[in-house]
Structures are given as structure tokens and as C-alpha cells.
Design an enzyme around this catalytic site. Structure first.
Site, PDB file in Angstrom:
ATOM      1  N   GLY A   1      -6.023   6.723  -2.543  1.00  0.00           N
ATOM      2  CA  GLY A   1      -7.416   7.125  -2.780  1.00  0.00           C
ATOM      3  C   GLY A   1      -7.469   8.479  -3.465  1.00  0.00           C
ATOM      4  O   GLY A   1      -6.621   8.798  -4.306  1.00  0.00           O
TER       5      GLY A   1
ATOM      6  N   GLU B   1      10.954   8.111 -27.243  1.00  0.00           N
ATOM      7  CA  GLU B   1      12.273   7.483 -27.444  1.00  0.00           C
ATOM      8  C   GLU B   1      12.142   5.999 -27.787  1.00  0.00           C
ATOM      9  O   GLU B   1      12.867   5.162 -27.262  1.00  0.00           O
ATOM     10  CB  GLU B   1      13.165   7.695 -26.213  1.00  0.00           C
TER      11      GLU B   1
END
Ligand SMILES: Cc1cc2nc3c(=O)[nH]c(=O)nc-3n(C[C@H](O)[C@H](O)[C@H](O)COP(=O)(O)OP(=O)(O)OC[C@H]3O[C@@H](n4cnc5c(N)ncnc54)[C@H](O)[C@@H]3O)c2cc1C
Length: 378
Positions: A337, A361
Site C-alpha cells: 500500500g 544495455e
């Protein structure tokens, strides 16, 4: 292939895990300078006996195989105490390109990096050349015993902290990525080289722009032959992709640990979250995907260590690892939450960093394009 780690690898895994739990996790979120934290961690890592674990023995390292490296990477990725990029705490970051150096260049650039006296950045990306380096505009024109470099780079990690850059430039604009790109070592204090803006991102890496204006570089600073630069840039890439997968394992394991423990302790409407089916299924999905990822990454590492072609496995380890670990961080965040968004917990960091991994990458779509080519060619 064994479905169990060898005794030796299990011991390695246990000792790195204990180190991460005892020494690194307590440093999380302390808001200190990342370089300072890295230094502290490096001192502790030396005591663990893993210094230069990924450097070949002939250079004074431990020369561990890919499977052992995967074990270290996955364990170290369970913590946010060290940066996700450039966060090697078991030695300096040695780019594989530097291993190709010989003679004077080796003395001037490679060995000082290995001793931690110099730092290097990797400068390939440009405004028109990200996923597709063939779009590169930076040129290196030979004039007698030197080259003259003109152009610009962007998104260059640690450019501000480096002594030299490994620069990729066009030496034959007609050939481009098919033999027209060369690699050069360029001292950051060379006249005509200047840093542009730092690029503030949603993650903790702040890469830089670099500009080259008639920068003179001796021919001796070219790595390999003319036109071989891009080939070199590609040559170590399987290891980098497997590393992405290994990082994904570490992140998923930690997110599962956090999510499971919070789900058991947090009560809403008179029951712990762990008794809600939606929460259970969320844990099950992360658990199952973690298992899939482990099998994929270990298999890729196993093939790598046997010297077999593992390009397909490395593509899959990278994109599957990036995507599933991001998803696991997302699920973990949701279970927490509002607390999931808090900087007091490592979850939001994992969420931001793993999102970025899908781009760097090799963007995941580009890897999938390459894998599709491989599948279709079979
Ligand atoms: C934090 C960070 C650190 C970095 N560090 C470095 C560094 O140190 N050195 C360096 O040289 N570079 C570095 N980079 C650059 C990085 O490698 C590039 O951002 C990456 O290669 C993607 O290039 P791009 O951003 O130009 O995206 P583009 O190439 O413009 O692609 C944009 C998007 O289009 C999609 N796409 C692209 N091509 C295809 C395709 N063929 N099919 C389908 N979809 C496609 C992908 O989703 C991709 O995300 C860094 C980037 C970041 C964010």
C-alpha cells in the site's frame, strides 16, 4: 545439468548472503553519498575474500566462472545499499575492452584501472545512436599519427568521475556498424573534450553528455584494428545480459521476502493480507516467475561456462529477468500500500531501477528482435 548447486557454490551463496544481510541491508536508505557507501562496502568485501572475483587469474583476480559470478550478482542485488549500475563492490569496474590492451596502453590505462587508481567511462550512445549504433555521427578521421574526433555522446555513466573514456566513433561512414566503427581511449582532459549537462533521471544514475571538438587522439590509443570497435563492444555482451538476469533473481527474492512478511503482519478488515486470495496469487505469480528465471539464468551460465553458444539464452535471461523483476517489485509495492511508495523501504528503488533496466544495455524490444532473427534462421 544438475538441479542443485555444487557444495562450493552453495557455500559461496551462503557467505555472500550473510554479508548482504549483516553488512549491506542495514546501510539501506541512509542517504549517504553512493561513492562513500561503495568505498565502505569495498573494504568489507575485501574481508570476504571475493576481491576481483570476476577478473581472470592472470591479472591477479579470482577468475570465477559464470555460474559463480551469477551467484554473487544475484545475492548482491538483494540490497539497494549499493547502486545498481557501476555498483561492483568486489573490485573496480573493469570494462572488458581494456583486457584487449597491450604494451604502453595496457600500462597507462588497464593496469591503473585494475589497481583502482583510474576510472573509465564507456561512450557509445549518441542522440541519433542508441539502440542502433549504426546511426552514429561522431567521426574519427586519421591524420598521420593521430585521429581527430568530432561529435557528441549522451547518457554516459560516470563521465564526470572518469579519467578516460572508451569512445566509439565512425572511421568509415559508408560501413557504419558493419566494420566502420572504431574504439579509442581518450583522456578526459584532452583539449577539445568537454562535459555537457548531467542528465537527471528517475533513477540514481546521472549520466552525462560529452562533446568532442577537434579532439586529437594518438593512433596508439585505438583499441584493436580500425573498424573492429563495434565487434569488441559486442564481444562481452552475453555476460552483461546474463548479469541482468542474475540481478532480476536477487531483486525478486528480496521483493518476495518483503511482500510475504508484510502480508502476514498487516491486517485489514479483521484478517491478515496473507489470507486474501488476490494477495496469495500475487505472491504465487512472483514465486513462479522467480523459479522460471532461475532456471533460465543458471542454464545460460552453464552453457557459457562450457564455452557453448549461449546468445539466445542470454537474450532471454536479460529481457525476462528485467520484466519479471520489475513486475515483482510492482506487486510487492502494491501489497505494501502507501508504505510501498515510502523511501524508508527499498521497494520503490527496486521499482524505478528495474524499470530502467528494460531500456539500458539493449532495449528489450531490440533483444527480442535479435532473438526472433535467431529463431527464424533455424
Ligand atoms: C541510466 C542510463 C545509463 C546509460 N549509460 C550509458 C553508458 O554509460 N554508455 C553508453 O554508451 N550509453 C549509455 N546509456 C544509453 C543506453 O544504452 C540507451 O539509452 C539505450 O541503448 C537505448 O537507446 P535510446 O535511449 O536512444 O532509445 P532508442 O534507440 O531511441 O529506442 C527507443 C525505444 O524504441 C524501442 N525500439 C528501438 N528499436 C526498436 C526496434 N528495432 N524494434 C522495436 N522497438 C524498438 C525500444 O522500446 C526503445 O526503448 C545509458 C542509458 C541510461 C538510461
Amino acid at each position: 545439468m544438475d538441479f542443485e548447486l555444487s557444495e562450493e557454490l552453495r557455500m559461496l551463496k551462503d557467505s555472500v548472503r550473510r554479508f548482504v544481510d549483516r553488512e549491506l541491508i542495514p546501510l539501506e536508505g541512509k542517504g549517504k553519498n553512493p561513492d562513500e557507501i561503495r568505498k565502505t562496502c569495498q573494504e568489507k568485501a575485501k574481508e570476504l575474500g571475493l576481491w576481483l572475483f570476476d577478473v581472470p587469474e592472470e591479472y591477479g583476480g579470482l577468475g570465477l566462472g559464470m555460474m559463480a559470478r551469477v551467484i554473487v550478482w544475484e545475492e548482491i542485488s538483494r540490497t539497494t545499499a549499493i547502486p545498481s549500475r557501476g555498483g561492483n563492490i568486489f573490485g573496480p569496474d573493469v570494462s572488458p575492452l581494456l583486457y584487449l590492451l597491450e604494451g604502453e596502453a595496457k600500462e597507462k590505462y588497464f593496469l591503473p584501472v585494475l589497481r583502482g587508481e583510474k576510472r573509465a567511462c564507456f561512450a557509445q550512445t549518441e542522440p541519433d545512436a542508441g539502440s542502433d549504433p549504426g546511426g552514429m555521427r561522431t567521426t574519427a578521421v586519421r591524420q598521420g599519427d593521430h585521429y581527430v574526433i568530432n561529435g557528441s555522446k549522451r547518457f554516459i555513466t560516470n563521465a564526470d568521475k572518469s579519467d578516460f573514456a572508451q569512445v566509439f566513433a565512425l572511421t568509415d561512414p559508408a560501413k557504419r556498424s558493419k566494420g566502420g566503427i572504431s574504439a579509442f581511449l581518450v583522456d578526459m582532459n584532452t583539449p577539445g573534450l568537454r562535459l555537457g549537462r548531467p542528465q537527471e533521471l528517475m533513477i540514481d544514475d546521472t549520466p552525462w553528455e560529452i562533446f568532442f571538438d577537434d579532439v586529437k587522439v594518438p593512433v596508439a590509443n585505438r583499441v584493436g584494428e580500425e573498424g573492429e570497435g563495434f565487434k569488441f563492444a559486442q564481444s562481452w555482451i552475453n555476460a552483461g545480459r546474463i548479469r541482468h538476469g542474475a540481478r532480476g533473481i536477487g531483486v525478486m527474492e528480496r521483493c518476495l521476502e518483503l511482500a510475504t512478511s508484510y502480508a502476514k503482519q498487516r491486517h485489514t478488515f479483521g484478517k491478515p493480507l496473507s489470507e486474501r486470495q488476490s494477495v496469495q496469487w500475487s505472491l504465487v505469480d512472483s514465486y513462479t516467475e522467480l523459479h522460471q528465471l532461475k532456471l533460465m539464468v543458471y542454464h545460460a551460465a552453464w552453457k557459457f561456462d562450457r564455452g557453448e553458444d549461449c546468445r539466445d539464452e542470454a537474450y532471454m535471461a536479460k529481457f525476462f529477468g528485467d520484466e519479471k523483476s520489475f513486475k515483482a517489485a510492482d506487486r510487492c509495492l502494491q501489497i505494501h500500500g502507501g508504505m510501498g511508495l515510502s523511501k524508508e523501504l527499498p521497494i520503490e528503488y527496486f521499482f524505478r531501477e528495474q524499470r530502467s533496466m528494460m531500456i539500458t544495455e539493449g532495449a528489450n524490444e531490440v533483444l527480442k528482435m535479435a532473438l526472433a532473427r535467431s529463431i527464424l534462421s533455424k
